[in-house]
Scaffold this active site. Structure first.
Site, PDB file in Angstrom:
ATOM      1  N   THR A   1       0.751  -1.131  -0.063  1.00 19.49           N
ATOM      2  CA  THR A   1       0.141  -0.039  -0.063  1.00 19.49           C
ATOM      3  C   THR A   1       0.670   1.268  -0.059  1.00 19.49           C
ATOM      4  O   THR A   1       1.906   1.283   0.619  1.00 19.49           O
ATOM      5  CB  THR A   1      -0.951   0.025   1.175  1.00 19.49           C
ATOM      6  OG1 THR A   1      -1.635  -1.220   1.143  1.00 19.49           O
ATOM      7  CG2 THR A   1      -1.852   1.199   1.228  1.00 19.49           C
TER       8      THR A   1
ATOM      9  N   GLY B   1       2.694  -2.899   8.583  1.00 18.59           N
ATOM     10  CA  GLY B   1       2.928  -3.322   9.753  1.00 18.59           C
ATOM     11  C   GLY B   1       4.328  -3.673  10.052  1.00 18.59           C
ATOM     12  O   GLY B   1       5.290  -4.169   8.983  1.00 18.59           O
TER      13      GLY B   1
ATOM     14  N   GLU C   1      -7.427  -5.730   3.705  1.00 18.48           N
ATOM     15  CA  GLU C   1      -7.730  -6.956   3.180  1.00 18.48           C
ATOM     16  C   GLU C   1      -8.706  -6.670   1.853  1.00 18.48           C
ATOM     17  O   GLU C   1      -9.707  -7.628   1.725  1.00 18.48           O
ATOM     18  CB  GLU C   1      -7.724  -8.092   3.956  1.00 18.48           C
ATOM     19  CG  GLU C   1      -6.649  -8.575   4.627  1.00 18.48           C
ATOM     20  CD  GLU C   1      -5.151  -8.835   3.966  1.00 18.48           C
ATOM     21  OE1 GLU C   1      -5.159  -8.674   2.753  1.00 18.48           O
ATOM     22  OE2 GLU C   1      -4.145  -8.507   4.723  1.00 18.48           O
TER      23      GLU C   1
END
Lengths: 658, 658
Positions: free
Chosen positions: B138, B177, B421
């Protein structure tokens, strides 16, 4: 420089943004005053909210107290007074991020419930902040049902004192703002006992902290209730009382008094208390509910014309996400609702003023209607706006989920409005009780208040719409809403009667109808909101494009309500399936029409960048730069607390081998 | 000691709680294994979540890393392996509060996308935590639409390296993350350029931090993206690349390779990539979505039998709030949904296993159906469960709003599942695309996958129910759901065709139908969920009362769906208004029936107090004591940061005068 994707949206506005802002404010003069207050507040660094999203609860609390103290000075400096025209804009300018709000409730409760002597003694002290007040009603085990409060106040004739106690843990005061860490005094609601007899709930002024050193007074245990979903700046507190003695004069005694000999005297009408609750419920709508929704719409809509995602047409660049029908369907109904509720708020304010005039003449006749409307609308508006803010947040995808977007804090704060000042379901049931009563009265030919006269005229007709354009006629959709409200009220009244006639006890029958009663109350409020919006549009000036765009929003608000709740309109055949398809078509058409003015419509709310405090929603639309700049200031970009202890030993293992 | 108001609820259970727990786990042996894992984790103080609600983002991050490091040791100690039966319970036992989750995604992407040599090199290093991996897909300006990613990787034949760059701010990697503060390596997705030609998005392994001292590598700018609505324990990060050179071997090359001379070779099928997304979407349902809803139901339902509020019957004590119909109407449908989705999760898992077997045989035929179902159910379940958790939170009034209830953090975390997701609206449109395609195919007499064969059989009948009990027949309501799904799909397909035939371009026509396409996709999933629940109940053993109570929940799930969306069922007259009144009556009756077993039904989820981490939801129901004890530990009850600076000077003013 303004992001060109945002700038282009402003060039095609169909109406004068400045004129719409003035309409929202009341008039251009109000806009001027509001802007002056906002400018004065925002240019003062003490009131800055710049690092708010990075602060701990302790830091937020400290800042809120600092702001509250500074505000006194500022008001003096600026010549703002509580009766001046600027006052109502201060809280909005601060975005509510200030302490001592309960201090004001403390003062109001003394003004409303206190005797003249009590007012003369306490109000000046409070006004000059020589003490810090709070308002201790809710208990750990008791909220809405006031009669259930368990704190006791026993009158001791010998010493002419009340002895206050928290008999068990569920009786502990819990939630009062400003009480956890700041307040020196509070109004405690307790069950009054004199000579062993209980006289019910009464208010008492109790000092809880020393004015000398702020230590807790004898018999007092108090503190902060800890972290909440929002309101980190407020020290919501707990309070335990153990044989706390206060003088007889500290029972607020405008309506009830305990004489020195222990005799209990009730005087005057307590109906005014209902009026106080009404006041609070109406007053919170604007600042605590509409403003957050308007901010959320501003952020989400500006972001949605800057964010591009996927291709709408092959070969072209990625499309602005607001060009997708599904994105319009998320955001534009929220925008329409913000306007609808703004106008219903005007309606409630006016109703309230008229009611107040009557009440001052000791005429309480309009109180039940006012209570029903304020309860119902408090519930409907808080619910609708909370859902609206959440939709805005989710419509911004991942970036909406970042605190830096400003949306999470708008959501977590507005959510509380569904709970405080009367839990919504309970409020809707109060409105429903009024509706059922009025429906019965109307059917028995008795007079009923103006807002419910429609209940008398049950019509069994059909919706006359013949094509999708007919559904842009306010008469058509207002009538449909009215029909649904009447049907839900009458059918629930019938069910209630049937149950009672079949032998079910009244309270059980009521309980078995509550899910449907809530539906009826919502339908009533929704009908009035639609009708009021349509009537407001009717009266608007036609120039500068204002009436035209407001008409579109009114249509959207009405049709979205039907589209989202088709069953209620289809149920008895008032609206046919073919007509419902017309509603859908008109509704979807409207989305595309309003989309063109979406940015000007949020610009008209006139929020400054500082008041939005959002990396996504600023006037210039420089979203990505701002997210990046703000993130760099996060405390998580200081030293890494896990490196020396955990990451280094872990990776050290690698070094020897890689 | 258990609160007697809660204890009494357990005495009248109509079924064996232990047997239901075993059913949810799979069998009694699974229950045993799960409990052993939970016990081992919860008895280890390193894994404690005790002060979680008081911690800052930095503290949460540090704790999550500490737990991740400790977990390696613990697994070794306990003999747990990634292939062992205990493994799937570890994450649940930790409540997801652990770092290095993206490290696992890093490993999976190498396993799936890497060549055998790459797997042989990197997987052992990662397994032994000799590096910390992340997954950088992303970007600030790009999410779901992968083709839009802007990061570039240019092949330099001279040095046999790829040169990675972030050409503009919107191309900055954002959200990954473990990347903000921990990761040493990451898989970067970038547009591949060779000899000036763009070959689209490819994955590259990039080292971002030194293994020596954890400093950023040359050309790397990276950090933490700051505060979010939840996930304080995760260091979601940003990454800017400036002429970062990596060896040719670092492009993951199972499917595509750049040869030394710069020639580009594609090999094998990339269809497996879809399968990977499917895997992720299905796997998140259980841990990230169902568990939070089950916890929220447990907390809210236990609290609702302990909390008493107002009187239901005159003269009696205040009633348990779960005895109010409106409270039942809030909570019990969420409970039913938790069970419904648990069973649909089983269904999806099975479908997935079968699909996997086929795929291993290089048969990709079932992939479109699997993709459509996993996309649709990911969206429907996350949406429904998020709303459910919010309802539970609000149903607990003020105490639900306290972080100590555990509900706010459940809500703010599950909310993210609607976005990550695959954003839900986009996923539903993918399901809708599949439905439309299959509908067309079925109508043209072509074969379609099993889950959509029903689309071929458009029935124009009416619902045969004659009284309210008929609506407790699964055939009746399943048929009704099927009818609605067919109607919405077929009517939208017709609208789409009409638009195209009237000259609207295909992509515009699609966009103009998306609101209705989303409705069709939801209806399809809802139908399958109801059908699957009914079929599951059919197969359950009748003893120990399990089948009976599950049948009630299945009925409630189905009827609540109709009651909440009556328009869809009334629209074309399939269900009449009289039948809808029967639905309402049966639905409200069911609430009262299931209310009796509400506590045993949440007990069966078998959450320990530590895993709930809620002052409201503990097994013993000692709500008020726990709220009080926990609040006292809050950092806001340490020193008052505002006293010396602000409160003391303010009140000092008083001292001289009072």
């Amino acid at each position: 420089s303004v992001n060109p994707d945002l700038a282009s949206e402003r060039q095609t506005a169909s109406f004068s943004v400045e004129k719409l802002t003035a309409l929202l404010d009341g008039d251009a003069e109000q806009t001027r005053i509001r802007r002056a207050v906002v400018e004065a507040v925002e240019s003062d660094p003490v009131f800055s909210r710049e690092n708010q999203y990075f602060q701990t609860q302790n830091e937020r609390y400290e800042a809120a107290v600092r702001k509250a103290v500074h505000l006194q000075k500022k008001m003096h400096e600026m010549g703002w007074t509580e009766n001046g025209p600027e006052y109502k804009y201060i809280y909005r300018a601060l975005s509510g991020d200030v302490a001592f709000l309960l201090h004001r409730v403390f003062m109001r409760s003394i003004s409303v419930l206190g005797s003249d002597e009590q007012i003369a003694k306490w109000i000046p002290l409070a006004t000059q902040h020589k003490l810090i007040g709070s308002y201790a009603q809710t208990e750990l085990g008791h909220g809405t049902y006031l009669q259930g409060l368990e704190t006791t106040a026993v009158f001791d004739t010998a010493t002419q004192e009340f002895i206050l106690n928290t008999p068990k843990i569920s009786a502990m005061k819990w939630w009062p703002g400003d009480m956890g860490r700041s307040a020196t005094h509070t109004v405690v609601f307790a069950q009054l006992y004199v000579h062993g007899k209980c006289y019910g709930i009464h208010p008492f002024i109790v000092q809880i902290r020393s004015l000398q050193d702020h230590s807790l007074c004898p018999g007092i245990t108090a503190g902060d209730i800890g972290p909440k979903m929002n309101f980190e700046h407020i020290d919501n507190g707990y309070l335990l009382l153990k044989n706390v003695r206060i003088p007889r004069e500290n029972m607020l005694s405008k309506f009830c008094e305990v004489r020195p000999d222990g005799s209990y005297v009730r005087q005057g009408s307590q109906k005014i208390n209902y009026f106080t609750m009404t006041t609070v419920r109406i007053s919170l709508i604007s600042d605590e509910v509409l403003t957050p929704l308007m901010k959320a719409c501003t952020i989400a809509i500006r972001y949605s014309v800057v964010r591009r995602q996927s291709k709408l047409k092959p070969g072209e660049q990625e499309a602005k996400i607001l060009d997708y029908q599904t994105q319009q369907e998320k955001l534009l109904p929220q925008l329409a609702a913000a306007y609808a509720f703004h106008f219903i708020n005007d309606y409630l304010q006016e109703l309230f003023s008229r009611g107040y005039t009557e009440i001052q003449r000791k005429n309480f006749d309009r109180l039940p209607e006012l209570h029903a409307l304020s309860s119902g609308f408090k519930a409907v508006i808080t619910q609708h706006c909370t859902a609206g803010v959440e939709i805005c947040l989710r419509a911004c995808g991942g970036h909406g989920y970042s605190l830096l977007s400003g949306l999470p804090s708008l959501y977590t704060k507005i959510l509380a409005s569904c709970i405080y000042e009367g839990e919504n379901t309970i409020l809707l049931l109060q409105t429903a009780r009024f509706l059922i009563k009025c429906f019965m009265a109307a059917n028995a030919g008795q007079p009923v208040p103006p807002s419910v006269t429609y209940l008398a005229a049950v019509k069994h007709g059909k919706c006359p719409a013949k094509n999708k354009l007919d559904f842009l006629s306010p008469d058509i959709y207002t009538e449909a809403y009215q029909h649904v409200a009447v049907r839900l009220t009458s059918s629930t009244a019938a069910k209630l009667q049937d149950l009672i006639q079949s032998g079910v006890k009244k309270h059980d029958a009521w309980n078995q109808c509550t899910v449907q009663l809530v539906q009826a109350a919502k339908a009533h409020c929704h009908y009035i909101a639609v009708k009021n919006f349509a009537e407001t549009v009717e009266k608007l000036e036609t120039k500068a494009g204002i009436q035209k765009i407001m008409k579109h929003l009114c249509d959207l608000f009405a049709l979205h309500g039907i589209f989202s709740n088709t069953g209620a309109f289809l149920h008895d055949g008032y609206t046919s399936a073919a007509q419902m398809d017309m509603v859908t078509a008109s509704y979807l058409d409207l989305l595309a029409v309003i989309r063109k003015d979406a940015v000007p419509l949020v610009d008209a709310f006139d929020f400054t960048d500082k008041s939005l405090n959002s990396a996504l929603g600023s006037y210039d639309g420089q979203v990505y730069q701002r997210l990046y700049e703000w993130a760099q200031k996060s405390p998580t970009n200081q030293m890494n607390p896990a490196y020396e202890k955990y990451l280094k030993p872990l990776l050290h293992n690698t070094l020897s081998k890689l």
